[in-house]
Motif scaffolding. Structure first.
Motif, mmCIF file in Angstrom:
data_model
loop_
_atom_site.group_PDB
_atom_site.id
_atom_site.type_symbol
_atom_site.label_atom_id
_atom_site.label_comp_id
_atom_site.label_asym_id
_atom_site.label_seq_id
_atom_site.Cartn_x
_atom_site.Cartn_y
_atom_site.Cartn_z
ATOM 1 N N VAL A 480 9.104 -2.252 75.122
ATOM 2 C CA VAL A 480 8.497 -1.941 76.430
ATOM 3 C C VAL A 480 6.981 -2.090 76.333
ATOM 4 C CG1 VAL A 480 8.414 -0.317 78.358
ATOM 5 C CG2 VAL A 480 10.403 -0.322 76.826
ATOM 6 N N SER A 481 6.316 -1.056 75.827
ATOM 7 C CA SER A 481 4.857 -1.110 75.668
ATOM 8 C C SER A 481 4.425 -0.016 74.707
ATOM 9 C CB SER A 481 4.152 -0.914 77.024
ATOM 10 O OG SER A 481 4.393 0.396 77.515
ATOM 11 N N VAL A 482 3.168 -0.096 74.303
ATOM 12 C CA VAL A 482 2.642 0.869 73.333
ATOM 13 C C VAL A 482 2.670 2.278 73.908
ATOM 14 C CG1 VAL A 482 0.583 1.559 72.054
ATOM 15 C CG2 VAL A 482 1.209 -0.852 72.204
ATOM 16 N N GLU A 483 2.187 2.431 75.153
ATOM 17 C CA GLU A 483 2.131 3.777 75.728
ATOM 18 C C GLU A 483 3.518 4.347 76.006
ATOM 19 O OE1 GLU A 483 0.716 1.003 76.796
ATOM 20 O OE2 GLU A 483 0.364 1.023 78.972
ATOM 21 N N ILE A 484 4.479 3.496 76.366
ATOM 22 C CA ILE A 484 5.848 3.976 76.581
ATOM 23 C C ILE A 484 6.455 4.446 75.259
ATOM 24 C CG2 ILE A 484 8.185 3.293 77.245
ATOM 25 C CD1 ILE A 484 6.321 3.757 79.594
ATOM 26 N N GLY A 485 6.166 3.724 74.178
ATOM 27 C CA GLY A 485 6.629 4.159 72.865
ATOM 28 C C GLY A 485 6.086 5.521 72.503
ATOM 29 N N LEU A 486 4.786 5.740 72.759
ATOM 30 C CA LEU A 486 4.186 7.052 72.516
ATOM 31 C C LEU A 486 4.830 8.116 73.387
ATOM 32 C CD1 LEU A 486 0.363 6.286 72.242
ATOM 33 C CD2 LEU A 486 1.818 7.251 70.477
#
Length: 657
Positions: A480-486
């Protein structure tokens, strides 16, 4: 008769003394001083962060004003303390470590700047000012401060959604610098108010998964430089990046670029292998990136390979760090988003820096002050944002090189920063023909160390919920994306906390044979329960709206089961007529928790049972007094220990008989 009367009198005196002792200790619990208020705790936290080391409060009072100022400055700037004992022998080690560090830092910084979608010089700027600030304020002797891969990816992946770095690089750069300023503000606040626990919401397991996913994304994005591709996707998920790579292979990639990059990537990895096999050659993998840059630049310059499809860096602006105060904007349309991005960067950067610092501090055998580290990192990024630097933190790879090179103090950071500064002044023009494929290969060579499969397997074996957070962060970043992973990682971590607080559990206590110690009877089957008494300890540190009903229901269910077993039993066992609730684990309680204790008391009393409470902590007994709970249950129902409650209640019954 006389001797019997004397023995009876002595026994009565002993009982009276014990009773008086119990009463006195109960008063210790009930008449505890009022705990400090919330604002007092905040003020004390600030004082603890900036106070001089050691127990110096009384010493400070006896010191003249100038001495107090010196001690205060030493607390904020640790270099003033250890700098007084700095010797030439230490400087020799720090000098060699700093020069070795600079040889690795210069090519990495240029590469990480391109990863952050900034001009190459901004990576070099970030390797000058932040290390100098940290050397003055930091408490770690080994941490090497500067740009790192994961934070560079965070910066580019989140800010490019607000401004395109290719079509509007100036606006993009201003947002990056503003986000760095906010990151520094958050980091300094975490340290000043001792809010380091907020960083822990990004748990170790989540960080392992997040960094592994980010490493794979970074590696795939470096294929742009390795293949010599001009147009590439701005998205960070693996599907979009792979599609962009496949499109590039069909059309616009440069074989010369690819061959050059792969050749030097192989060289760097080979030197790393040699360095691991022979510890004395630790310097070889450290200088391999710089050697790669020098050799590849000479090859391109001599063969004019840039005319045959090899992409080059071209102009790198040299000179001292320019001021960027005028580039910070706090009134634009994206200010809210930039503040959020700054918070994310602050948490990730601090988590990485503190993890790196503590791991090497433990090897050297000294303590790393986490709150002072946060304060130092905060000011590092605040001042950095004013001098054209983007977010900096502690780098694991460069710290490992610093440690292996024999650094003694943070002076190695100062040597590194001065060396980079000299390079900015004198050598940037020589980097005109540096191929971008070399920068990509340098970043790629640093990525294998970020993917820790062994640690992920260990997390799986130890804690399945932790592994779920690790896997969630990895999959979220990758697909998905870096911020979604976080976000996924932090959400799973929160759910774990909520599950543990909703079902804190209770443990029934019994005496271990031959002792007066009470332990959980499930863990220690040999522990014996007292007949007619149910001693229960709450496992949670907080009794609140989320778990209070669960705890009371567990206790009442256990009482009901004990009474049923006693009713249907032909043994001499008595039904439960006394419940002792051990509150020693409870750190705090809210109004819902107090209400649940009142309901528990009413329920037991209405069924002909007694209840006693033992060892309530400071905040707990304070709130119980304010809620008049003590008056409702009676001060005589509160004891210091479970053993005293047993002796007082059972002894009182025997005396009455």
């Amino acid at each position: 008769m006389d001797s019997f009367a004397v023995e009876t009198s002595e026994a009565q005196q002993t009982l009276d003394l014990e009773k008086n002792g119990h009463v006195e200790r109960t008063q210790w619990v009930l008449n505890a001083p009022e705990p400090p208020s919330f604002w007092r705790e905040v003020l004390d936290s600030v004082k603890k962060t900036i106070k001089p080391p050691g127990n110096t409060s009384e010493i400070l009072k006896r010191q003249p004003g100038s001495k107090r100022v010196v001690l205060f400055l030493q607390a904020i700037f640790p270099i003033l303390s250890w700098g007084r004992n700095y010797k030439v022998t230490k400087f020799k080690n720090d000098l060699m470590a700093g020069l070795t560090l600079a040889s690795l830092c210069i090519p990495q910084s240029i590469g990480y700047a391109t990863l952050a979608k900034l001009d190459p010089q901004y990576g070099l700027y970030t390797s000058v000012v932040p290390p100098l600030i940290y050397a003055v304020m930091g408490t770690s002797r080994e941490i090497a401060v500067g740009p790192v891969a994961v934070v560079s990816l965070l910066v580019s992946s989140m800010i490019q959604r607000l401004e395109d770095p290719e079509t509007n690089p100036t606006a993009y750069r201003k947002l990056v610098l503003t986000a760095t300023f906010f990151a520094g503000i958050f980091q300094a606040a975490f340290g000043l108010f001792r809010l380091g626990f907020l960083v822990d919401f990004l748990s170790h397991a989540a960080l392992v998964g997040f960094i592994a996913g980010a490493a794979i994304i970074i590696g795939l994005q470096q294929l742009k430089g390795l293949l010599g591709v001009t147009h590439f996707t701005n998205k960070t998920d693996v599907v979009s990046v792979l599609k962009a790579v496949l499109r590039s292979v069909d059309h616009s990639w440069s074989p010369h670029n690819f061959i050059l990059g792969c050749a030097f990537l192989s060289f760097i990895l080979t030197t790393r292998f040699v360095g691991k096999r022979n510890r004395k050659l630790f310097w070889l993998p450290a200088i391999a990136p710089l050697i790669s840059v020098i050799l590849s630049t000479l090859i391109v310059f001599l063969t004019r390979a840039d005319k045959h499809g090899v992409k080059i860096v071209k102009r790198i602006k040299g000179g001292l760090n320019p001021s960027s105060v005028h580039e910070l904007h706090f009134n634009g349309p994206y200010i809210g988003e930039i503040a959020k991005i700054g918070l994310v960067i602050a948490v990730v950067a601090l988590t990485e820096a503190i993890a790196v610092g503590r791991s090497f501090a433990s090897v050297k055998g000294y303590h790393l002050d986490g709150n002072k580290e946060m304060l130092a990192m905060g000011f590092t990024n605040i001042i950095g944002s004013l001098t054209s630097c983007y977010a900096a933190t502690g780098s694991f790879s460069r710290t490992a090189v610093n440690f292996s090179a024999g650094c003694e103090t943070a002076v190695s950071n100062i040597v590194m920063a001065i060396t980079v500064l000299i390079s900015l002044e004198l050598f940037t023009k020589l980097l005109f023909f540096t191929p971008t494929a070399i920068l990509a290969s340098i970043i790629l060579s640093a990525l294998p160390g970020l993917i820790d499969v062994h640690e992920a397997y260990r997390i799986w074996k130890v804690d399945k919920l932790d592994f779920l957070a690790c896997l969630g962060a990895f999959v979220g970043v990758l697909f998905v994306s870096v911020e979604i992973g976080l976000l996924i990682a932090i959400t799973i971590s929160f759910l774990k906390i909520i599950l543990n607080s909703l079902q804190p559990g209770t443990e029934v206590l019994g005496r271990l044979p031959g002792t007066e110690i009470l332990f959980d009877v499930d863990q220690y089957p040999m522990a014996a329960e007292t007949l007619g008494v149910l001693a229960v300890r709450v496992k949670s540190a907080l009794l609140c709206f989320a778990n209070a009903n669960f705890v009371t229901e567990r206790i009442l269910r256990r009482v009901s089961e004990e009474r049923k077993d006693a009713k249907g039993s032909t043994s001499t066992a008595k039904k439960v007529d006394l419940v002792i609730l051990d509150l020693s684990n409870l750190v705090n309680i809210d109004t819902s928790g107090i209400a649940s204790l009142e309901e528990l008391h009413k329920n037991l009393v209405s069924n002909g049972m007694e209840i006693a409470f033992t060892n309530p902590r400071w905040q707990v007994i304070h709130k119980l007094r304010l809620a008049n709970f003590v008056g409702k249950v009676g001060g005589g129902r509160i004891f210091l220990t479970v053993a005293e409650a047993l002796d007082a209640c059972i002894g009182g019954r025997r005396a009455a008989i």
